[in-house]
Design a protein around this motif. Structure first.
Motif, short mmCIF file in Angstrom:
data_model
loop_
_atom_site.label_atom_id
_atom_site.label_comp_id
_atom_site.label_asym_id
_atom_site.label_seq_id
_atom_site.Cartn_x
_atom_site.Cartn_y
_atom_site.Cartn_z
N GLY A 175 -9.86 5.75 -4.43
CA GLY A 175 -9.24 5.69 -5.76
C GLY A 175 -10.17 5.70 -6.95
O GLY A 175 -9.78 5.24 -8.03
N THR A 224 -5.60 15.56 -0.59
CA THR A 224 -4.35 14.79 -0.43
C THR A 224 -3.18 15.76 -0.25
O THR A 224 -2.32 15.56 0.61
CB THR A 224 -4.13 13.89 -1.67
OG1 THR A 224 -5.26 13.02 -1.78
CG2 THR A 224 -2.88 13.05 -1.55
N GLY A 280 -10.33 8.59 -0.87
CA GLY A 280 -9.18 7.70 -0.66
C GLY A 280 -9.43 6.28 -1.14
O GLY A 280 -8.65 5.37 -0.84
N PHE A 292 -2.04 -2.24 -1.43
CA PHE A 292 -3.32 -2.01 -2.13
C PHE A 292 -4.11 -3.31 -2.24
O PHE A 292 -3.56 -4.33 -2.66
CB PHE A 292 -3.08 -1.56 -3.57
CG PHE A 292 -2.58 -0.16 -3.75
CD1 PHE A 292 -3.42 0.93 -3.53
CD2 PHE A 292 -1.29 0.08 -4.18
CE1 PHE A 292 -2.97 2.23 -3.74
CE2 PHE A 292 -0.83 1.37 -4.39
CZ PHE A 292 -1.67 2.45 -4.17
N THR A 322 2.99 1.06 0.73
CA THR A 322 1.55 0.88 0.97
C THR A 322 1.08 -0.43 0.36
O THR A 322 1.72 -0.97 -0.56
CB THR A 322 0.75 2.09 0.41
OG1 THR A 322 -0.63 1.94 0.75
CG2 THR A 322 0.86 2.24 -1.09
N LEU A 364 -0.18 2.19 5.22
CA LEU A 364 0.50 3.23 4.44
C LEU A 364 1.57 3.87 5.33
O LEU A 364 1.25 4.50 6.34
CB LEU A 364 -0.51 4.28 3.96
CG LEU A 364 -0.03 5.27 2.90
CD1 LEU A 364 -1.23 5.85 2.14
CD2 LEU A 364 0.79 6.42 3.47
N ASN A 372 -1.43 3.48 9.23
CA ASN A 372 -1.48 4.48 8.16
C ASN A 372 -0.94 5.78 8.76
O ASN A 372 -1.57 6.38 9.64
CB ASN A 372 -2.92 4.67 7.66
CG ASN A 372 -3.02 5.69 6.54
OD1 ASN A 372 -2.19 6.58 6.41
ND2 ASN A 372 -4.07 5.58 5.74
N ASN A 416 -6.14 1.13 0.98
CA ASN A 416 -4.75 1.03 1.42
C ASN A 416 -4.78 0.31 2.77
O ASN A 416 -5.22 0.88 3.77
CB ASN A 416 -4.12 2.41 1.60
CG ASN A 416 -4.05 3.19 0.31
OD1 ASN A 416 -4.93 3.98 -0.01
ND2 ASN A 416 -3.00 2.96 -0.45
N ASP A 421 -1.85 6.27 -8.33
CA ASP A 421 -2.60 5.03 -8.06
C ASP A 421 -3.10 4.34 -9.33
O ASP A 421 -3.66 3.26 -9.25
CB ASP A 421 -3.82 5.34 -7.18
CG ASP A 421 -3.42 5.74 -5.77
OD1 ASP A 421 -2.25 5.56 -5.41
OD2 ASP A 421 -4.29 6.23 -5.04
N THR A 461 -8.19 4.75 4.75
CA THR A 461 -7.59 4.39 3.45
C THR A 461 -7.00 5.63 2.78
O THR A 461 -7.66 6.68 2.73
CB THR A 461 -8.61 3.68 2.52
OG1 THR A 461 -7.97 3.45 1.25
CG2 THR A 461 -9.89 4.47 2.30
N GLY A 462 -5.76 5.51 2.31
CA GLY A 462 -5.08 6.63 1.67
C GLY A 462 -5.04 7.83 2.60
O GLY A 462 -4.73 7.69 3.79
N THR A 463 -5.40 9.00 2.07
CA THR A 463 -5.48 10.18 2.92
C THR A 463 -6.93 10.43 3.36
O THR A 463 -7.28 11.52 3.79
CB THR A 463 -4.94 11.42 2.17
OG1 THR A 463 -5.62 11.51 0.91
CG2 THR A 463 -3.46 11.29 1.90
#
Ligand SMILES: C[C@@](CO)(OP(=O)(O)O)[C@H](O)COP(=O)(O)OP(=O)(O)OC[C@H]1O[C@@H](n2ccc(N)nc2=O)[C@H](O)[C@@H]1O
Ligand SMILES: Nc1ncnc2c1ncn2[C@@H]1O[C@H](COP(=O)(O)OP(=O)(O)O)[C@@H](O)[C@H]1O
Length: 282
Positions: free
Chosen positions: A101, A177, A99, A34, A32, A17, A205, A14, A137, A234-236
């Motif tokens: 994916g 998450t 995070g 990707f 977000t 975000l 983020n 990510n 995702d 990235t992400g959480t």
């Protein structure tokens, strides 16, 4: 012997975000960006004609029927009505709960791989809609192009960000998450970005302050990588990444940091390596 098909299952980052708000069902509205990495797991498939779906690789802490690979295969089998089954093996290299994916990507590779092997002829819209029922995702991995995502991640607009080399650090903690999204300190009121393409300078983020506060290992990774480039989450999380203009520079920084931390170097890619491989089969 039955023919086997091996397909890649790439990681994602990510690149930014933003959390815009919380919906009535508790899920958060996001914006977000990707992008894929040319780095990931590999899944091998072999069709069986008795309808059985069998994942042969064991996952620590994930029972067979809870694995997103098996869930994806079962849903596609049910909804398509095929009488065929599948044997699946995976070479798992992506960290779980990082995070990047991995689980969602594995589900998408399974959907696209089985659509091909079972000769279902489903288009990406239909596979992405099924994928969304497995995780927010999954659709971006089904579509296979870098994207600006809205909603909970299902409204996708293809984008063409730069494709640098990344150093990705993998702090040895698994971030939940759900835990991050329920933290009272999470900022949930970012203004929606309405301009396209997304203007530069929006690389924040919103999960980062909460994750860094709760996980010293993530804080440490951000500080160390931050000495060389802008270090992002990235992400959480838990993974932390930073971009470099060349592989040589990324390798140099990675060599220094991976003396004490786990990590890897990978190229950013706007077209998923899964889709490049599938294209080559046609
Ligand atoms: C936020 C992202 C960004 O890529 O994080 P990563 O999982 O990649 O770190 C994803 O959209 C994650 O999507 P997904 O992987 O489907 O989330 P789940 O694990 O199912 O979510 C676990 C929990 O987090 C909360 N959750 C998740 C996504 C979202 N947009 N709002 C939420 O509030 C919900 O409480 C949900 O039950
Ligand atoms: N095939 C799979 N690969 C990875 N994780 C899986 C898979 N199937 C189920 N899971 C579960 O999903 C969780 C999230 O995994 P993953 O998608 O790798 O992380 P993230 O969403 O943080 O990027 C894991 O902790 C694991 O319990």
């Amino acid at each position: 012997m039955t023919e086997r098909l091996t397909l890649p299952s790439p990681a994602k980052l990510n690149l930014m975000l933003h959390i815009l708000g919380r919906r009535e069902d508790g899920y958060h509205e996001l914006q977000t960006l990707f992008q894929f990495l040319d780095y990931g797991d590999e899944l091998t498939f072999a069709v069986r004609d008795d309808g059985v779906i069998q994942l042969h690789t064991e996952f620590e802490g994930v029972p067979h029927d809870s694995n997103l690979i098996v869930k994806a295969a079962k849903k596609l089998q049910q909804q398509s009505g095929t009488s065929l089954g599948i044997d699946i093996w995976i070479n798992k290299i992506l960290p779980m709960g990082g995070g990047i994916g991995g689980g969602s990507s594995n589900a998408a590779t399974t959907l696209l791989g089985l659509n091909h092997l079972w000769q279902l002829g489903w288009d990406h819209d239909r596979l992405a809609a099924l994928g969304l029922t497995l995780g927010a995702d999954v659709p971006v991995f089904v579509r296979g192009h870098a994207a600006f995502a809205e909603g909970v991640g299902e409204k996708l607009t293809p984008v063409e960000p730069e494709e640098p080399w990344y150093v990705v650090l993998v702090p040895q903690v698994s971030v939940s998450t759900a835990e991050i999204f329920s933290d009272p300190l999470l900022t949930r009121n970012s203004s929606p970005i309405k301009v396209r393409p997304v203007p530069k300078g929006n690389s924040r983020n919103d999960c980062l302050p909460v994750v860094a506060r709760r996980y010293p290992e993530v804080r440490n990774a951000l500080n160390l990588l931050g000495k060389f480039t802008e270090a992002k989450l990235t992400g959480t999380g838990s993974c932390v990444f930073g971009g470099f203009p060349s592989k040589a520079e990324a390798d140099k920084v990675s060599a220094l940091l991976t003396e004490t931390l786990t990590g890897f170097v990978a190229k950013g890619s706007n077209v998923s390596m899964l889709h490049r491989k599938l294209q080559s089969l046609l």
